[in-house]
Design an enzyme around this catalytic site. Structure first.
Site, PDB file in Angstrom:
ATOM      1  N   GLY A  24      44.864  47.360  39.348  1.00 21.80           N
ATOM      2  CA  GLY A  24      45.548  46.396  40.196  1.00 21.80           C
ATOM      3  C   GLY A  24      44.970  46.439  41.596  1.00 21.80           C
ATOM      4  N   CYS A  25      45.800  46.183  42.563  1.00 24.74           N
ATOM      5  CA  CYS A  25      45.363  46.122  43.956  1.00 24.74           C
ATOM      6  C   CYS A  25      44.594  47.378  44.355  1.00 24.74           C
ATOM      7  CB  CYS A  25      46.580  45.952  44.858  1.00 24.74           C
ATOM      8  SG  CYS A  25      46.187  46.030  46.608  1.00 24.74           S
ATOM      9  N   PHE A  26      43.357  47.200  44.802  1.00 23.40           N
ATOM     10  CA  PHE A  26      42.542  48.373  45.141  1.00 23.40           C
ATOM     11  C   PHE A  26      43.067  49.114  46.363  1.00 23.40           C
ATOM     12  CE2 PHE A  26      39.098  45.013  46.375  1.00 23.40           C
ATOM     13  CZ  PHE A  26      39.802  44.595  47.491  1.00 23.40           C
ATOM     14  N   TRP A  27      43.820  48.454  47.229  1.00 24.63           N
ATOM     15  CA  TRP A  27      44.414  49.162  48.370  1.00 24.63           C
ATOM     16  C   TRP A  27      45.252  50.339  47.888  1.00 24.63           C
ATOM     17  CZ3 TRP A  27      47.224  44.553  51.172  1.00 24.63           C
ATOM     18  CH2 TRP A  27      46.273  43.705  51.755  1.00 24.63           C
ATOM     19  N   CYS A  28      45.993  50.111  46.803  1.00 22.10           N
ATOM     20  CA  CYS A  28      46.926  51.121  46.296  1.00 22.10           C
ATOM     21  C   CYS A  28      46.239  52.193  45.455  1.00 22.10           C
ATOM     22  CB  CYS A  28      48.012  50.444  45.468  1.00 22.10           C
ATOM     23  SG  CYS A  28      49.021  49.300  46.436  1.00 22.10           S
TER      24      CYS A  28
END
Length: 191
Positions: A24-28
């Site tokens: 999913g979101c690479f930030w996380c």
């Protein structure tokens, strides 16, 4: 993928290896790996698709085939690939196809991109073991697939959780990521 040790003797064990995961979101996905002893670097980017040098706008719109991913460079003498896999599983929802938390689309799929046969074998073993012992009822749909070209994301995405901690925490909370991870993994969530 092995990164040769600089100045090492011929036949010496590699000083660095790469691991690539989509969750999913690479930030996380950066933060859980950044703090592990033996991890040298974590880079957000795009992989698994056909478009060369994609932009965030192209990937997030869908159609490139790429997934938001993280590429981890690590010292195998200090941390094993099996440990990275454990951290990976406890930071994703492996039960949904083409979605992670509030983000949906093929670009947000969960996938393990292996760089060599040993990584493929360990990834499959960890998935099989998880299927036998999982604390949830749903099937595991996370892909295990060969690594291809990895394209680093734009600079403003790198280590977003450090650069914009308030926005990052708001995103994680409003997306329901932490709540769902706790439902899936209990006290192991995020570890």
């Amino acid at each position: 993928m092995l990164i040769p040790a600089s100045g090492g003797a011929a036949g010496a064990a590699p000083a660095q290896e790469k691991a690539t995961f989509a969750g999913g979101c690479f930030w996380c996905m950066e933060h859980p790996f950044d703090e592990l002893p033996g991890v040298i670097s974590v880079t957000s980017g795009y992989t698994g698709g056909q478009t060369r040098n994609p932009t965030y706008e192209e990937v997030s719109a869908g159609g490139t085939g790429h997934a938001e991913s993280v590429q981890i460079v690590y010292d195998p003498a200090r941390i094993g690939y099996d440990r990275l896999l454990t951290v990976y599983w406890h930071n994703i929802d492996p039960t949904v196809k083409d979605r992670q938390f509030c983000d949906s689309g093929h670009q947000y799929r969960s996938a393990i991109f292996y760089h060599n046969e040993q990584q493929r074998r360990l990834a499959q073993q960890s998935k099989d073991a998880l299927a036998r012992s999982k604390p949830f009822r749903e099937a595991i749909v996370t892909e295990i697939t060969p690594a291809g070209p990895f394209y680093p994301a734009e600079g403003y995405h790198q280590h977003y959780y450090k650069k914009n901690p308030i926005r990052y925490k708001f995103y994680r909370t409003s997306c329901g990521r932490d709540k769902r991870l706790k439902e899936l993994w209990g006290g192991s969530a995020g570890h």
